[in-house]
Design a protein around this motif. Structure first.
Motif, PDB file in Angstrom:
ATOM      1  N   LEU A 277      -0.747   6.393  13.822  1.00  0.00           N
ATOM      2  CA  LEU A 277      -0.814   5.136  12.892  1.00  0.00           C
ATOM      3  C   LEU A 277      -0.097   5.151  11.565  1.00  0.00           C
ATOM      4  N   ASP A 278       0.587   4.060  11.235  1.00  0.00           N
ATOM      5  CA  ASP A 278       1.422   3.864   9.945  1.00  0.00           C
ATOM      6  C   ASP A 278       0.555   3.326   8.760  1.00  0.00           C
ATOM      7  N   VAL A 279      -0.040   4.220   7.953  1.00  0.00           N
ATOM      8  CA  VAL A 279      -0.659   4.006   6.953  1.00  0.00           C
ATOM      9  C   VAL A 279      -0.032   3.209   5.912  1.00  0.00           C
ATOM     10  N   ASP A 280       1.368   3.520   5.550  1.00  0.00           N
ATOM     11  CA  ASP A 280       2.309   3.039   4.476  1.00  0.00           C
ATOM     12  C   ASP A 280       2.441   1.638   5.075  1.00  0.00           C
ATOM     13  N   GLY A 281       2.688   1.463   6.202  1.00  0.00           N
ATOM     14  CA  GLY A 281       3.106  -0.143   6.672  1.00  0.00           C
ATOM     15  C   GLY A 281       1.849  -0.874   6.510  1.00  0.00           C
ATOM     16  N   ALA A 282       0.840  -0.446   6.833  1.00  0.00           N
ATOM     17  CA  ALA A 282      -0.693  -1.039   6.715  1.00  0.00           C
ATOM     18  C   ALA A 282      -0.856  -1.402   5.239  1.00  0.00           C
ATOM     19  N   ALA A 283      -0.441  -0.360   4.335  1.00  0.00           N
ATOM     20  CA  ALA A 283      -0.722  -0.612   3.071  1.00  0.00           C
ATOM     21  C   ALA A 283       0.152  -1.782   2.292  1.00  0.00           C
ATOM     22  N   ARG A 284       1.558  -1.860   2.821  1.00  0.00           N
ATOM     23  CA  ARG A 284       2.430  -2.588   2.382  1.00  0.00           C
ATOM     24  C   ARG A 284       1.951  -3.793   2.648  1.00  0.00           C
ATOM     25  N   ALA A 285       1.737  -4.243   4.025  1.00  0.00           N
ATOM     26  CA  ALA A 285       1.457  -5.628   4.500  1.00  0.00           C
ATOM     27  C   ALA A 285      -0.089  -6.077   3.824  1.00  0.00           C
ATOM     28  N   MET A 286      -1.170  -5.184   3.440  1.00  0.00           N
ATOM     29  CA  MET A 286      -2.176  -5.697   2.763  1.00  0.00           C
ATOM     30  C   MET A 286      -1.887  -6.038   1.357  1.00  0.00           C
ATOM     31  N   THR A 287      -1.245  -5.211   0.801  1.00  0.00           N
ATOM     32  CA  THR A 287      -0.604  -5.424  -0.632  1.00  0.00           C
ATOM     33  C   THR A 287      -0.008  -6.813  -0.683  1.00  0.00           C
ATOM     34  N   ASP A 288       1.219  -7.160   0.127  1.00  0.00           N
ATOM     35  CA  ASP A 288       1.737  -8.235  -0.032  1.00  0.00           C
ATOM     36  C   ASP A 288       1.246  -9.650   0.479  1.00  0.00           C
ATOM     37  N   GLN A 289       0.123  -9.394   1.193  1.00  0.00           N
ATOM     38  CA  GLN A 289      -0.253 -10.657   1.840  1.00  0.00           C
ATOM     39  C   GLN A 289      -1.986 -10.823   1.452  1.00  0.00           C
ATOM     40  N   ILE A 290      -2.421  -9.956   0.967  1.00  0.00           N
ATOM     41  CA  ILE A 290      -4.162 -10.155   0.756  1.00  0.00           C
ATOM     42  C   ILE A 290      -4.270  -9.666  -0.567  1.00  0.00           C
ATOM     43  N   SER A 291      -4.231  -8.239  -0.905  1.00  0.00           N
ATOM     44  CA  SER A 291      -4.754  -7.774  -2.263  1.00  0.00           C
ATOM     45  C   SER A 291      -4.036  -8.264  -3.204  1.00  0.00           C
ATOM     46  N   GLY A 292      -2.929  -8.319  -3.261  1.00  0.00           N
ATOM     47  CA  GLY A 292      -1.690  -8.682  -4.255  1.00  0.00           C
ATOM     48  C   GLY A 292      -1.890 -10.051  -4.708  1.00  0.00           C
ATOM     49  N   PRO A 293      -1.731 -11.063  -4.065  1.00  0.00           N
ATOM     50  CA  PRO A 293      -2.020 -12.631  -4.257  1.00  0.00           C
ATOM     51  C   PRO A 293      -3.619 -12.610  -4.935  1.00  0.00           C
ATOM     52  N   LEU A 294      -4.654 -11.774  -4.369  1.00  0.00           N
ATOM     53  CA  LEU A 294      -6.117 -11.802  -4.820  1.00  0.00           C
ATOM     54  C   LEU A 294      -6.256 -11.124  -6.183  1.00  0.00           C
ATOM     55  N   GLY A 295      -5.253 -10.522  -6.597  1.00  0.00           N
ATOM     56  CA  GLY A 295      -5.615  -9.473  -7.707  1.00  0.00           C
ATOM     57  C   GLY A 295      -6.682  -8.467  -7.464  1.00  0.00           C
ATOM     58  N   LEU A 296      -6.658  -8.028  -6.129  1.00  0.00           N
ATOM     59  CA  LEU A 296      -7.427  -6.759  -6.059  1.00  0.00           C
ATOM     60  C   LEU A 296      -6.575  -5.614  -5.459  1.00  0.00           C
ATOM     61  N   SER A 297      -7.570  -4.282  -5.424  1.00  0.00           N
ATOM     62  CA  SER A 297      -6.790  -3.122  -4.984  1.00  0.00           C
ATOM     63  C   SER A 297      -6.809  -3.191  -3.533  1.00  0.00           C
ATOM     64  N   VAL A 298      -6.075  -2.569  -2.828  1.00  0.00           N
ATOM     65  CA  VAL A 298      -5.877  -2.294  -1.387  1.00  0.00           C
ATOM     66  C   VAL A 298      -7.273  -1.966  -0.973  1.00  0.00           C
ATOM     67  N   ALA A 299      -7.967  -1.000  -1.447  1.00  0.00           N
ATOM     68  CA  ALA A 299      -9.425  -0.815  -1.020  1.00  0.00           C
ATOM     69  C   ALA A 299     -10.126  -1.849  -0.910  1.00  0.00           C
ATOM     70  N   GLU A 300     -10.156  -2.660  -2.171  1.00  0.00           N
ATOM     71  CA  GLU A 300     -11.330  -3.751  -2.296  1.00  0.00           C
ATOM     72  C   GLU A 300     -11.069  -4.786  -1.283  1.00  0.00           C
ATOM     73  N   ALA A 301      -9.418  -5.166  -0.816  1.00  0.00           N
ATOM     74  CA  ALA A 301      -9.167  -6.109  -0.014  1.00  0.00           C
ATOM     75  C   ALA A 301      -9.590  -5.605   1.256  1.00  0.00           C
ATOM     76  N   ALA A 302      -9.261  -4.524   2.026  1.00  0.00           N
ATOM     77  CA  ALA A 302      -9.583  -4.050   3.000  1.00  0.00           C
ATOM     78  C   ALA A 302     -11.085  -3.987   3.222  1.00  0.00           C
ATOM     79  N   ASP A 303     -12.010  -3.668   2.056  1.00  0.00           N
ATOM     80  CA  ASP A 303     -13.554  -3.806   2.335  1.00  0.00           C
ATOM     81  C   ASP A 303     -13.821  -5.162   2.476  1.00  0.00           C
ATOM     82  N   GLY A 304     -13.165  -5.999   1.755  1.00  0.00           N
ATOM     83  CA  GLY A 304     -13.512  -7.586   1.933  1.00  0.00           C
ATOM     84  C   GLY A 304     -13.290  -8.045   3.518  1.00  0.00           C
TER      85      GLY A 304
END
Length: 698
Positions: free
Chosen positions: A399-426
């Motif tokens: 599994l590609d952890v870095d790729g998942a993190a980039r997608a989460m940052t670009d599309q969810i956590s970044g726009p919401l002003g959250l950490s990657v972990a907070e976005a994933a938990d949400g």
């Protein structure tokens, strides 16, 4: 997975394959040695049967050695939900072409200005009327004119129609006109799929019967092509055994019947999982359980009550608000578009949404590395540390952890002003709430209290989320069966051949015509025995179940009551009424012992019992400590339930009977990971199931 030996008159391999939206699961039972071997592969949408063949190979088996192939598939339900069926016509009684569109005028959301009613599968221009008519007693009021039907068939040929559904008024009482019209249209349109309503349901309610036969016609050509392709591939790999398809009742029927009655296989895979749950409950002595199945595309829930799966006689495919009714017996299963591949997106106002769209098998979640670009539930679990990137599918898929993190940052956590972990938990918390609502629909909405049940969780993603759903609903106990990622395929191995019949007959219970009842039951039982004898690979023991649909006089809708056949033979009105009152009280919270009741439908199920694999118990552990199964420690984010914790990781294959774990912990196996939250306690039972006691908050 291993089992004790199973006697059979002609032993060999029994192969079961469950084709899901993301993965294809295969379970192979060797009737000689008693062993069960497993295979899992990504579903191949372009050729589903090829994916199954690959899965059989991964299980170390060969179709050429099999005498039974048991198959559950989403091909029927997907064609219906995605509106990818055939160009279909509906031939009906004059004056009734619009009942299919008018429906019941349900308005589930009375104040929703944007409410949309159901959309028929057949356009109005292809709903054709015939000047014939039966009355409610089945007597001919206007005869069917053959030349009129022939003219309709010629017109439909010119229109390029691929499938024809026939629904004549009161054909449940007398199907003669439908039979004649079907024969004429089949003769004049030899390449079309032609189906008549009485073949699927001999139950009243014309709208529901119209919807059912239209759906059968709509998916018929697609399912027929699929089964023909399956026959071609199976012939090519030298399979000479019997192909049996799983019905929505969880029973099996042969491929020839499946070609005619495609609608009966809508929920074949999920139904097999509920049957597997029923068998597991019988083995461990559990009376009441919620079957919770989470795969890559959807999450499903069903109920085992007093050792028996709950069934429904009608479902709304596509949801109550906009769905189309299908009037056939099936296991009562609710589902939601929340699975491991469900896509997380920001909607208007930056609100976070999860599903129902899924990344499926192609391209799949971002972490699969197959071209997925949008974060999914699986990506969120990986980023929270709940999936080990190097152990997914036994290490076969990194599994590609870095790729998942980039997608989460670009599309969810970044726009919401959250950490990657907070976005994933949400994302996980939203998914869990949606799945909890599905469980409520099969418990609370049926007059049952989820807290009175244990949850049996399976599917590749079920063990990841089961304890979270259980906490949401205050369910005190969760059981993870052996090989949960293959559990629906295993359920097929413990399924039986089954035929279900219904016959409408209105009668007040006080003066019920028991001679007529018993004659109808005998007729239906003989039909069922004949059908099962034709489909069975060998002579089977037969079980017959009797039921009636009943209501209080003046009510519109009825409830189904299972009745011992002896009550009909003895004409025991009091026993039948008491059974009805009890079911009505459970469903609606009240009953009226003094109120008169009536019978609406007679139901009969004929079951051909196939010998079952018997799992062998695990060896006992020397002590309760599971240190010998420990394979590592990894940081896992538990959000509000503990934050970031160093969490032990255990190999399930090394866990023995009596081993005990206290959360937090992860239990790793080939096709799934079980999450144990802080405070939860897990014990391995004698059959190898993970029995989890949930720390329920008061």
């Amino acid at each position: 997975m291993s089992s004790a030996s199973l006697s059979s008159s002609s032993p060999g391999l029994r192969i079961a394959a469950d084709v899901g939206g993301t993965f294809t699961d295969v379970a192979v039972f060797d009737e000689d040695s008693g062993g069960i071997r497993l295979g899992k592969t990504l579903t191949t949408p372009s050729s589903l049967i090829e994916g199954m063949n690959h899965g059989v190979g991964k299980a170390g088996a060969d179709f050429a050695d099999a005498r039974l192939f048991l198959h559950g598939t989403t091909v029927a339900i997907n064609a219906l939900l995605e509106r990818k069926g055939a160009r279909t016509a509906l031939v009906t009684t004059k004056g009734f072409r619009d009942i299919y569109e008018i429906g019941r005028i349900n308005r589930p959301e009375a104040y929703n200005l944007f409410f949309r009613k159901h959309q028929p599968l057949v356009e109005r221009a292809l709903r054709v009327e015939v000047d014939e008519r039966m009355d409610a007693a089945g007597e001919v009021l206007r005869p069917l004119i053959d030349t009129e039907v022939e003219a309709i068939a010629r017109r439909l040929l010119e229109e390029g129609v691929e499938a024809v559904a026939i629904l004549f008024l009161h054909s449940y009482r007398n199907p003669d006109h439908e039979i004649r019209a079907r024969n004429i249209i089949s003769r004049m349109m030899p390449n079309a799929f032609v189906t008549a309503s009485h073949e699927l349901s001999q139950e009243y309610r014309e709208f529901e019967r119209s919807s059912t036969v239209a759906a059968n016609a709509y998916i018929g050509p697609h399912v027929t092509r699929y089964l023909s392709e399956a026959d071609r591939v199976l012939s090519g790999v030298k399979f000479h055994g019997k192909l049996l398809i799983v019905q929505s009742t969880g029973g099996l029927y042969d491929a020839a019947q499946a070609r005619r009655e495609c609608i009966r296989m809508l929920e074949s895979g999920p139904a097999a999982g509920v049957i597997g749950t029923r068998e597991l409950c019988a083995v461990i002595g559990l009376r009441n359980a919620i079957a919770f199945d989470m795969g890559g595309t959807t999450a499903k829930a069903g109920v085992i009550l007093d050792g028996v799966e709950l069934t429904a006689n009608q479902v709304m495919v596509g949801g109550y608000a906009e769905g189309l009714p299908i009037q056939i017996p099936m296991i009562d299963i609710e589902e939601v578009g929340t699975g491991g591949g469900s896509i997380a997106r920001l909607a208007q106002g930056k609100s976070l949404r999860v599903g129902p769209e899924s990344a499926g098998a192609v391209p799949g979640p971002v972490c699969y590395g197959n071209g997925g670009t949008e974060p999914t539930v699986t990506d969120a679990n990986l980023l929270l540390g709940r999936l080990a990137p190097d152990l997914f599918l036994g290490g076969e898929m990194k599994l590609d952890v870095d790729g998942a993190a980039r997608a989460m940052t670009d599309q969810i956590s970044g726009p919401l002003g959250l950490s990657v972990a907070e976005a994933a938990d949400g994302i996980i918390r939203i998914a869990v709430t949606q799945m909890a609502n599905v469980v409520k629909r099969v418990t609370t909405a049926r007059g049952l209290d989820a807290r009175d049940f244990a949850m049996v969780a399976y599917g590749g993603a079920g063990p990841l989320h089961a304890v979270l759903v259980a906490r949401e609903l205050q369910i005190p106990r969760v059981i993870i069966p052996n090989a949960p990622g293959h559990f629906s395929a295993y359920g097929m191995l413990v399924s039986d051949l089954r035929r279900d019949y219904v016959r409408t007959l209105f009668a007040r219970l006080a003066d019920a015509p028991f001679d007529s009842f018993n004659a109808i039951f005998r007729e239906l039982e003989q039909r069922g025995r004949d059908d099962i004898d034709e489909a069975a690979p060998e002579r089977l023991d037969i079980i017959v179940k009797h039921a009636v649909d009943m209501r209080y006089i003046g009510q519109e809708h009825a409830v189904t009551v299972e009745i011992d056949s002896g009550a009909f033979e003895a004409r025991d009105i009091d026993a039948i009424k008491a059974a009805f009152d009890a079911v009505h009280n459970q469903r609606y919270g009240y009953a009226s012992n003094d109120e008169s009741a009536e019978i609406v439908n007679l139901r009969l199920s004929v079951i051909g019992v196939i010998a079952k694999p018997r799992l062998a118990p695990l060896d006992a552990a020397a002590s309760a400590s599971a240190d010998e199964a420990l394979i590592g420690v990894r940081p896992v984010e538990f959000g509000v339930m503990g934050g970031r914790l160093e969490t032990p990781l255990y190999d399930r294959a090394r866990l023995l009977r009596g081993h005990r774990l206290t959360g937090p912990a992860l239990i790793q196996e080939y096709a799934s990971t079980t999450v144990l939250l802080p405070g939860d306690v897990l014990t391995v039972d004698q059959m190898g199931n993970l029995d989890i006691k949930i720390e329920v908050q008061p």
